[in-house]
Design an enzyme around this catalytic site. Structure first.
Site, mmCIF file in Angstrom:
data_model
loop_
_atom_site.group_PDB
_atom_site.id
_atom_site.type_symbol
_atom_site.label_atom_id
_atom_site.label_comp_id
_atom_site.label_asym_id
_atom_site.label_seq_id
_atom_site.Cartn_x
_atom_site.Cartn_y
_atom_site.Cartn_z
ATOM 1 N N ASN A 91 34.071 42.869 39.753
ATOM 2 C CA ASN A 91 34.348 43.959 40.472
ATOM 3 C C ASN A 91 34.729 43.401 41.814
ATOM 4 O O ASN A 91 35.396 44.190 42.580
ATOM 5 C CB ASN A 91 32.823 44.577 40.922
ATOM 6 N N HIS B 39 25.477 49.772 40.352
ATOM 7 C CA HIS B 39 24.378 49.691 39.445
ATOM 8 C C HIS B 39 25.049 50.190 38.018
ATOM 9 O O HIS B 39 25.558 51.176 38.057
ATOM 10 C CB HIS B 39 23.036 50.155 39.922
ATOM 11 N N GLU C 60 33.425 51.003 36.494
ATOM 12 C CA GLU C 60 32.973 50.461 37.895
ATOM 13 C C GLU C 60 34.362 50.086 38.335
ATOM 14 O O GLU C 60 34.263 50.440 39.651
ATOM 15 C CB GLU C 60 32.010 49.135 37.400
HETATM 16 C C1 GAR Z 1 28.087 44.941 37.218
HETATM 17 O O1 GAR Z 1 28.125 45.603 35.708
HETATM 18 C C2 GAR Z 1 27.379 45.579 38.232
HETATM 19 O O2 GAR Z 1 27.172 46.840 38.188
HETATM 20 C C3 GAR Z 1 25.990 44.685 37.773
HETATM 21 O O3 GAR Z 1 26.250 43.275 37.411
HETATM 22 C C4 GAR Z 1 27.535 43.187 36.807
HETATM 23 C C5 GAR Z 1 28.368 42.336 37.727
HETATM 24 O O4 GAR Z 1 29.741 42.121 37.125
HETATM 25 N N1 GAR Z 1 25.006 44.912 38.828
HETATM 26 C C6 GAR Z 1 23.679 45.053 38.512
HETATM 27 O O5 GAR Z 1 23.178 45.111 37.666
HETATM 28 C C7 GAR Z 1 22.839 45.145 39.833
HETATM 29 N N2 GAR Z 1 21.426 45.508 39.489
HETATM 30 P P1 GAR Z 1 30.905 41.487 37.843
HETATM 31 O O6 GAR Z 1 30.263 40.187 38.421
HETATM 32 O O7 GAR Z 1 31.879 41.117 36.837
HETATM 33 O O8 GAR Z 1 31.272 42.448 38.937
#
Ligand code: GAR
Length: 187
Positions: A14, A103, A173
């Site tokens: 992200n 989230h 996302e």
């Molecule tokens: C994402 O899916 C985000 O929504 C989640 O962690 C992942 C990070 O992915 N966040 C949570 O679970 C917060 N409670 P990334 O490091 O590839 O962006």
């Protein structure tokens, strides 16, 4: 120019989507990336994009040093991307209504302490739900309880594993977080 910090604990996909989206933007600059984890993938992403990054400990975050560092770097907004530590009250006050989190579920379902990453997707799968999605919310003193700014859902009725749900939600996302963050920051 509005200066934005990204805080991330994990892979950083992200963070990468936000960095790509805002590169060359005339109003929003991703100025710095911070992580509490040495091996966080987000460090490579920041380096490739030529963005300054730094690591901090939980103690540094909780003792006021992180807030001081963010302020000294003239950061205006903070975007959390898979950041797993609780944001302390001094930072919440210093950045009131200017910290967003993403989230990977439709909050208030499957949120709260311990609900992150694959834990969330497994819980969604166990619930037998036909849909999941993402929530973008303001950050408050409790995990996943701040005001919701945006949600989008996705059909998961054909998913046979939590990994499949995760990949559907993650694609969503990457599509929405940059646009919603932009709308909030430029508002
Ligand atoms: C994402 O899916 C985000 O929504 C989640 O962690 C992942 C990070 O992915 N966040 C949570 O679970 C917060 N409670 P990334 O490091 O590839 O962006």
């Amino acid at each position: 120019m509005t200066r934005v910090a990204i805080l991330a604990s994990g892979t950083g996909s992200n963070a990468g989507a936000l960095i790509d989206y805002f590169s060359g933007d005339s109003e929003v600059n991703i100025s710095v990336v911070g992580s509490n984890r040495k091996a966080a993938g987000v460090f490579d992403i920041a380096e490739k994009a030529g963005i300054k990054s730094f690591r901090f400990s939980k103690d540094e975050m909780d003792s006021g040093k992180l807030l001081k560092d963010l302020k000294s770097q003239k950061v205006d907004w903070v975007l959390l991307c898979g950041f797993l530590l609780k944001i302390p009250s001094d930072i919440l006050m210093g950045y009131k209504d200017r910290i967003l989190n993403i989230h990977p579920s439709l909050l208030p379902k499957h949120g709260g302490k311990g609900m992150y990453g694959m834990n969330v997707h497994k819980a969604v799968q166990d619930s037998g739900s036909n849909e999941s999605g993402l929530t973008i919310h303001k950050v408050s003193e409790n995990y996943d309880e701040g005001d919701i700014v945006f949600q989008a859902s996705v059909d998961i009725s054909h998913c046979t594993s939590a990994e499949e749900i995760a990949s559907k939600v993650l694609a969503l996302e990457h599509q929405y977080y940059p646009r919603i963050a932009e709308a909030m920051i430029k508002d």
